[in-house]
Design an enzyme around this catalytic site. Structure first.
Site, PDB file in Angstrom:
ATOM      1  N   PRO A 200       0.806  -1.220   0.000  1.00 15.81           N
ATOM      2  CA  PRO A 200       0.000   0.000   0.000  1.00 15.81           C
ATOM      3  C   PRO A 200       0.834   1.262   0.000  1.00 15.81           C
ATOM      4  O   PRO A 200       1.646   1.475   0.874  1.00 15.81           O
ATOM      5  CB  PRO A 200      -0.802  -0.085   1.308  1.00 15.81           C
ATOM      6  CG  PRO A 200      -0.525  -1.428   1.872  1.00 15.81           C
ATOM      7  CD  PRO A 200       0.779  -1.859   1.320  1.00 15.81           C
ATOM      8  N   GLU A 201       0.611   2.071  -0.983  1.00 15.56           N
ATOM      9  CA  GLU A 201       1.083   3.436  -0.946  1.00 15.56           C
ATOM     10  C   GLU A 201      -0.130   4.268  -0.584  1.00 15.56           C
ATOM     11  O   GLU A 201      -1.216   3.742  -0.377  1.00 15.56           O
ATOM     12  CB  GLU A 201       1.656   3.835  -2.309  1.00 15.56           C
ATOM     13  CG  GLU A 201       2.924   3.067  -2.647  1.00 15.56           C
ATOM     14  CD  GLU A 201       3.966   3.931  -3.337  1.00 15.56           C
ATOM     15  OE1 GLU A 201       3.978   5.157  -3.109  1.00 15.56           O
ATOM     16  OE2 GLU A 201       4.766   3.375  -4.108  1.00 15.56           O
TER      17      GLU A 201
ATOM     18  N   HIS B  12      -2.802 -15.462   7.893  1.00 14.10           N
ATOM     19  CA  HIS B  12      -2.385 -14.075   8.086  1.00 14.10           C
ATOM     20  C   HIS B  12      -3.538 -13.111   8.356  1.00 14.10           C
ATOM     21  O   HIS B  12      -3.356 -11.900   8.294  1.00 14.10           O
ATOM     22  CB  HIS B  12      -1.559 -13.559   6.898  1.00 14.10           C
ATOM     23  CG  HIS B  12      -0.411 -14.444   6.555  1.00 14.10           C
ATOM     24  ND1 HIS B  12       0.560 -14.800   7.467  1.00 14.10           N
ATOM     25  CD2 HIS B  12      -0.082 -15.075   5.400  1.00 14.10           C
ATOM     26  CE1 HIS B  12       1.430 -15.588   6.875  1.00 14.10           C
ATOM     27  NE2 HIS B  12       1.066 -15.787   5.640  1.00 14.10           N
TER      28      HIS B  12
ATOM     29  N   ARG C 180       3.483 -10.150   5.851  1.00 14.94           N
ATOM     30  CA  ARG C 180       4.841  -9.816   6.292  1.00 14.94           C
ATOM     31  C   ARG C 180       4.882  -9.203   7.688  1.00 14.94           C
ATOM     32  O   ARG C 180       5.958  -9.028   8.241  1.00 14.94           O
ATOM     33  CB  ARG C 180       5.494  -8.873   5.277  1.00 14.94           C
ATOM     34  CG  ARG C 180       5.816  -9.589   3.982  1.00 14.94           C
ATOM     35  CD  ARG C 180       6.384  -8.664   2.942  1.00 14.94           C
ATOM     36  NE  ARG C 180       7.777  -8.344   3.201  1.00 14.94           N
ATOM     37  CZ  ARG C 180       8.524  -7.586   2.392  1.00 14.94           C
ATOM     38  NH1 ARG C 180       8.000  -7.084   1.306  1.00 14.94           N
ATOM     39  NH2 ARG C 180       9.767  -7.349   2.683  1.00 14.94           N
TER      40      ARG C 180
ATOM     41  N   ARG D 299      20.963  19.875   1.006  1.00 13.78           N
ATOM     42  CA  ARG D 299      20.822  18.433   1.238  1.00 13.78           C
ATOM     43  C   ARG D 299      21.509  17.680   0.113  1.00 13.78           C
ATOM     44  O   ARG D 299      21.317  17.972  -1.066  1.00 13.78           O
ATOM     45  CB  ARG D 299      19.331  18.055   1.300  1.00 13.78           C
ATOM     46  CG  ARG D 299      18.636  18.544   2.566  1.00 13.78           C
ATOM     47  CD  ARG D 299      19.077  17.753   3.785  1.00 13.78           C
ATOM     48  NE  ARG D 299      18.715  16.360   3.683  1.00 13.78           N
ATOM     49  CZ  ARG D 299      17.535  15.871   4.057  1.00 13.78           C
ATOM     50  NH1 ARG D 299      16.610  16.670   4.541  1.00 13.78           N
ATOM     51  NH2 ARG D 299      17.279  14.589   3.959  1.00 13.78           N
TER      52      ARG D 299
END
Length: 271
Positions: free
Chosen positions: A2-3, A91, A110, A152
């Site tokens: 998921p983003e 799961h 996971r 940066r």
DNA sequence: ATGCGGACCTGTTAGC
DNA sequence: TGCTAACAGGTCCGCA
């Protein structure tokens, strides 16, 4: 998987089924997620009415009467609504059992995800307190990025994926946004000019917005909040397209590694 | 302060 | 067919 678009799609998917519902119980089959699920969480949630779920970055917030459950889907987490007698599959770690016919079921092979609880303002929770602006917040613009990127040395790709800079730009959409902005992902963040930085901010907002519109990119085992496997596919220009021609100029898309993440770009269009 | 590498896990796929 | 290695969408943490 998921983003941000997937998280938002999930939020929208579960919202109508849980808003205003009373929590009858919370079943925790596996508490070893990224952090242990707090032992008190089921007792805290039981009997309270849930409000409309919110999202901050990739965190889902489930406000109750006495506190807020904070969830993260990690790399492989998903939520779906199932009727009560659905046997748990592998799961299926947690059920939020609701009034009515449904329960919200959390699956995460996971176990990089999380379920936390706070009685205080969730936005002040240590996990959320230092998050940067939402990509749809007007403060997120080229000038803002330029200010933070000053001196940066990290690559612009790692910079834009830094959640303290802006939330929700994961690996897929960082690649896509940089492609749209015509910026080489390896370029130093401090060496991106004002014009191109503005383009990048706009591209990130745009690409995430379009992906949400599309219902989220579906890869691997993402399952939409309604329990229907998402079949929509957001049209990606570079991610996962190594060796295929750039849609702009035909040059073969290249892959390299930046910060241990696969990075895809057009060597001709992105400088 | 910044930047880097490793850590957390399991499942799927590519290659031999 | 079976074994092994590489790789996967996220973040946090500790060290230099």
């Amino acid at each position: 998987m998921p983003e941000l678009p997937e998280v938002e799609t999930t939020r929208r998917g579960v919202a109508p089924h849980i808003s205003g519902r009373t929590v009858r119980d919370v079943v925790v089959r596996e508490r070893r997620l990224r952090w242990e699920v707090p032992r008190r969480l089921p007792a805290e949630l039981r009997g309270t009415v849930l409000a409309t779920p919110q999202r901050r970055g990739k965190y889902l917030l489930f406000p109750a009467e006495n506190g807020t459950a904070i969830m993260h889907l990690g790399m492989s987490g998903s939520l779906r609504m199932v009727i009560h007698d659905t046997p748990p599959a592998k799961h299926d770690h947690i059920d939020i059992v609701l009034d009515g016919p449904y329960r919200m079921r959390y699956n995460d092979p996971r176990r990089f995800g999380a379920l936390l609880w706070t009685r205080a303002d969730p936005l002040r929770h240590p996990r959320l307190a230092r998050l940067g602006p939402e990509p749809f917040d007007p403060v997120f613009c080229g000038d803002y990025l330029r200010r933070l990127a000053h001196r940066r040395k990290t690559s612009i790709k790692q910079f834009i994926m830094d959640a303290s800079v802006v939330v929700g730009v994961g690996n897929i959409y960082a690649n896509e946004a940089l492609y749209r902005a015509g910026i080489n992902p390896a370029r130093g963040a401090g060496r991106v000019g004002a014009e191109r930085m503005s383009r990048l901010a706009r591209a990130a907002t745009e690409v995430l917005g379009e992906a949400i519109e599309a219902g989220g990119t579906t890869l691997r085992n993402f399952v939409g909040g309604d329990g229907e496997p998402g079949y929509f596919q957001f049209d990606l220009d570079v991610y996962g397209r190594e060796g295929q021609p750039c849609s702009g100029c035909g040059t073969a898309i290249r892959r390299r590694w930046l910060g241990q993440r696969a990075t895809f770009f057009c060597p001709a269009c992105q400088r």
